[in-house]
Design a protein around this motif. Structure first.
Motif, short mmCIF file in Angstrom:
data_model
loop_
_atom_site.label_atom_id
_atom_site.label_comp_id
_atom_site.label_asym_id
_atom_site.label_seq_id
_atom_site.Cartn_x
_atom_site.Cartn_y
_atom_site.Cartn_z
N HIS A 1 -5.96 7.80 2.64
CA HIS A 1 -6.35 7.57 1.24
C HIS A 1 -7.15 6.28 1.10
CE1 HIS A 1 -5.97 7.15 -3.13
NE2 HIS A 1 -5.48 5.95 -2.92
N HIS A 2 -6.61 5.20 1.67
CA HIS A 2 -7.27 3.90 1.50
C HIS A 2 -8.57 3.79 2.30
CE1 HIS A 2 -4.44 2.11 -1.21
NE2 HIS A 2 -3.43 2.50 -0.44
N SER B 1 2.34 7.40 -6.57
CA SER B 1 1.18 7.97 -7.27
C SER B 1 0.87 9.40 -6.83
CB SER B 1 -0.05 7.10 -7.03
OG SER B 1 -0.50 7.26 -5.69
N GLN B 2 1.61 9.92 -5.83
CA GLN B 2 1.27 11.23 -5.26
C GLN B 2 2.32 12.29 -5.57
OE1 GLN B 2 -1.73 11.73 -3.55
NE2 GLN B 2 -2.02 9.67 -4.37
N ALA C 1 0.82 -1.22 0.00
CA ALA C 1 0.00 0.00 0.00
C ALA C 1 0.85 1.27 0.00
CB ALA C 1 -0.93 0.02 1.22
N GLN D 1 -1.11 9.79 5.43
CA GLN D 1 -1.88 10.11 4.24
C GLN D 1 -2.21 8.86 3.41
OE1 GLN D 1 0.60 13.95 3.58
NE2 GLN D 1 -1.11 14.06 2.18
N CYS D 2 -1.31 7.90 3.43
CA CYS D 2 -1.58 6.62 2.74
C CYS D 2 -2.78 5.92 3.39
CB CYS D 2 -0.34 5.74 2.81
SG CYS D 2 -0.60 4.04 2.28
N PHE E 1 1.42 4.01 -3.09
CA PHE E 1 0.78 5.30 -2.81
C PHE E 1 1.76 6.44 -3.04
CE2 PHE E 1 0.25 8.72 0.35
CZ PHE E 1 -0.98 9.23 -0.05
#
Length: 246
Positions: free
Chosen positions: A85-86, A69-70, A62, A81-82, A66
């Motif tokens: 996000h999920h 991608s950010q 994860a 924040q990961c 993540f």
């Protein structure tokens, strides 16, 4: 109702488990019953909640995807924040339900935590919360001794991240499963609390039991580093900056 809750749990697990998270259901009443009223969650006793843990696999499954991608400048606390996000994706997937998310790092205006993570993990049967009261022959005298959760498969190599609360779902039928008391002897319990309270930085307390999996060397190095150094350690900084420009 039982079928509906099982379906709900299956949907949450389907979103999170393949990413290195565990999800354990509990009733708010179990949590409130073991705490002073100042720490109570303000929901009815039969309200459904889930405690969310990250296990060692989360870092590769994860967290690193993540980060890639950010945009770099948007990442303040990458792990938090990961997780956010999920869990936000979980909430979106359950748009037909009222879902409240509480994170382990959130504080109330009075500086108390929004929830006591280790208590939640214990009452949900996810991990055993070892405290001073679990030791018969207390060797610490006047010292302040903090408790710590140990997972039956991952020892101390995991983290309690959040609660998912469903204010409109009542689960009077839910049966409580006690956590596994995996640190069995008095000597080991004393050793655990000693290592956690006085030598926590060397992480030896995490290996108090035989574990199925622990953090990789990369993951250990990342979490041990000062926050400003962490992205560099992953070798992702350049890629993240390129991402940020597009």
């Amino acid at each position: 109702m039982e079928k509906r809750v099982a379906y709900l749990e299956k949907r949450i697990r389907g979103k999170l488990e393949h990413l290195g998270f565990e999800v354990h259901p509990f009733k708010v009443g179990w949590y409130n019953a073991v705490l002073p009223s100042v720490f109570h969650l303000s929901y009815s006793d039969n309200t459904l909640a889930f405690v969310v843990l990250s296990i060692p696999a989360m870092f590769d499954k994860a967290f690193k995807p993540f980060l890639k991608s950010q945009p770099l400048e948007k990442i303040l606390d990458p792990v938090d924040q990961c997780i956010s996000h999920h869990l936000s994706l979980v909430r979106e997937s359950l748009a037909d339900r009222q879902v409240e998310i509480m994170y382990d790092y959130e504080m109330l205006p009075n500086r108390k935590p929004r929830f006591l993570a280790q208590t939640a993990a214990h009452v949900a049967g996810a991990a055993y919360y070892y405290q001073r009261k679990d030791v018969q022959q207390d060797p610490w005298g006047e010292k302040k001794i903090y408790g710590v959760c140990i997972h039956p498969y991952y020892g101390g190599w995991f983290a309690i991240r959040a609660l998912l609360l469903f204010p409109d779902v009542e689960v009077s039928f839910l049966q409580q499963n006690p956590p596994i008391d995996c640190v069995r002897t008095e000597e080991e319990k004393i050793e655990l609390l000693d290592k956690f309270n006085f030598h926590w930085q060397d992480w030896r307390y995490r290996d108090i039991i035989e574990v199925k999996e622990k953090y990789s060397e990369e993951q250990k190095t990342y979490f041990a580093a000062p926050p400003a150094e962490r992205l560099k350690l992953l070798g992702l900084q350049g890629g993240l900056q390129r991402n940020a420009m597009h």
